[in-house]
Scaffold this active site. Sequence first.
Site, short mmCIF file in Angstrom:
data_model
loop_
_atom_site.label_atom_id
_atom_site.label_comp_id
_atom_site.label_asym_id
_atom_site.label_seq_id
_atom_site.Cartn_x
_atom_site.Cartn_y
_atom_site.Cartn_z
N GLU A 288 0.92 -1.10 -0.04
CA GLU A 288 0.00 -0.01 -0.06
C GLU A 288 0.78 1.26 -0.15
OE1 GLU A 288 -2.61 0.06 3.08
OE2 GLU A 288 -3.32 -1.95 2.94
N ARG A 292 0.72 10.61 3.95
CA ARG A 292 0.67 11.29 5.06
C ARG A 292 1.95 11.26 5.54
NH1 ARG A 292 -1.63 6.49 6.68
NH2 ARG A 292 -0.19 5.55 8.27
N VAL A 295 3.25 8.17 11.89
CA VAL A 295 3.65 8.31 13.25
C VAL A 295 5.08 8.17 13.72
CG1 VAL A 295 3.31 7.19 15.60
CG2 VAL A 295 1.41 7.13 13.86
C1 MV4 Z 1 -0.75 -9.40 3.34
C2 MV4 Z 1 -0.09 -10.40 4.00
C3 MV4 Z 1 0.24 -11.50 3.55
N1 MV4 Z 1 0.30 -11.71 2.09
N2 MV4 Z 1 -0.69 -9.62 2.09
C4 MV4 Z 1 -1.95 -6.21 6.56
C5 MV4 Z 1 -1.92 -4.84 6.58
C6 MV4 Z 1 -2.21 -4.65 5.15
N3 MV4 Z 1 -1.74 -3.51 4.78
C7 MV4 Z 1 -1.72 -5.71 4.43
N4 MV4 Z 1 -1.39 -6.71 5.54
C8 MV4 Z 1 -0.90 -7.82 5.28
N5 MV4 Z 1 -1.14 -8.07 3.55
C9 MV4 Z 1 -0.26 -10.79 1.44
N6 MV4 Z 1 -0.50 -11.08 0.24
C10 MV4 Z 1 -0.03 -10.20 5.45
C11 MV4 Z 1 -0.43 -8.81 6.02
C12 MV4 Z 1 -0.29 -8.86 7.39
C13 MV4 Z 1 0.53 -7.74 7.89
C14 MV4 Z 1 1.35 -6.90 6.91
C15 MV4 Z 1 2.41 -6.10 7.48
C16 MV4 Z 1 2.37 -5.80 8.94
C17 MV4 Z 1 1.58 -6.58 9.67
C18 MV4 Z 1 0.83 -7.60 9.30
C19 MV4 Z 1 -0.13 -8.45 10.08
C20 MV4 Z 1 -0.94 -9.22 9.59
C21 MV4 Z 1 -0.92 -9.57 8.22
#
Ligand code: MV4
Length: 461
Positions: A288, A292, A295
């Site tokens: 993503e 902004r 933090v």
């Molecule tokens: C994911 C992932 C694993 N595989 N996408 C969590 C926040 C959001 N921005 C997207 N996230 C995730 N996307 C794929 N394809 C695991 C997460 C995720 C995660 C990502 C960053 C920091 C902490 C997290 C905790 C759980 C899951």
Amino acid sequence: MFKKVLIANRGEIALRVIRACRELGIATVAVHSTADANALHVRFADESVCIGPPPSRESYLNVPALLSAAEITRADAIHPGYGFLSENAEFAEVCQKCQITFIGPRPDVIRLMGNKVRAREAAKAAGLPLLPGSPGVLKSAEEAVAFAEQIGFPVILKAAAGGGGRGMKIVRDARALPQAFATASAEAVNAFSNGDMYIERYVEKPRHIEIQIVADTHGNVVHLFERECSVQRRHQKLIEESPSPGVSAALRAEMGRVSVAAMKEINYSNLGTIEFLMDETGRFYFMEMNTRVQVEHPVTEMVTGVDLVRTQIRLAAGEKLPFTQEDLTIRGAAIECRVNAEDPTTFAPWPGRITGYNAPGGLGVRVDSAAYEGYTVQPHYDSLVAKLIVHAESREVAILRMQRALSEYVVQGIRTNIAFHKAALQEDAFLRGEYDTRFVERMHASETGTQRLKKAIEETP
Ligand code: MV4
């Protein structure tokens, strides 16, 4: 340059912006809810305007009240901080229409990045690596199954309007997918009034690595390296550091290079953060983009020496970037612990009055906070009491310095997660720098982890 900036925020970030403005010779206007009448951001600003009752909806998210406050005080720019209206494209647009500069990127870029499907398409077109997934919005559960069989399981369903971990569902086999798709889409309609979903291959133990971008309105873009944000619980970051112990110099250069090229491609301006997932093999994928100030920006400031908020304001005023990529280097290591008003074991919020307070200090210690003895942590807003940031010549010394600073920190009258941080900084995985987004989960499941936490709670005043 602006003569007067209105800060559409509260707490430590409002103070942070006021400090940057003061050093730039810019007058400041604080806005506040009735619950924040005695807050430090109100006292530190040159002027203040009450914008409504305690609930955010009626105060810090109240667009007409904010614009009226800007007009009556003759502010020529609005700084949104983080949270609240900071990534609201409509708000940025209304500011423009009122001839007030929104300190951030253009509204169309905010809107683009707010839709995770469109952001993903834009990132791909701009050359950022993506995980295998659906190219656009999923049209049906059948289409989701078809893509999943191509990608291979496990997969993750994500809401186009989600982000920051909201509206996601992991699916491990084809049988479970139709139901998961229906549920996730219905939840997305409920939460975001938009049921659009997309699908990606699921990465089991990712690290969250983000690249700080700084861009002017003249086409110049640089990166300020990465932040490691894998120590989080339920998508709330707890500890961040820069540089990441999991990123080699070569990988850092590569992530920086592709990020800068992508931002040039989409004509990005102002501060931005590109979030990547890194898998166990060190491959990284666009996740993503945040439009902004974040933090955790202080860890980048500490290792680069760049004042990000000062820079952000100057860029919004149309100035050119005051440095090139070659001017920037990483000096030492910085770590941030988010001190929250919450139970250190259960993480349950713990608002209330701070009856005793001593913040740490000394060489290489920075405390960004709006708290003081007698301050009441409000139940209406987030539970962040302070950001404790340390900087040292190496990661090893930074960890020792953070442990020392945490031991000096006294917050009485409420519960805080200070003891959690003390215990986390003793974990083997953290000390070795070999951790991922499951770190907190593992710490809580382990005998030594819970023992250390118990001891830290006993030893924390
Ligand atoms: C994911 C992932 C694993 N595989 N996408 C969590 C926040 C959001 N921005 C997207 N996230 C995730 N996307 C794929 N394809 C695991 C997460 C995720 C995660 C990502 C960053 C920091 C902490 C997290 C905790 C759980 C899951």
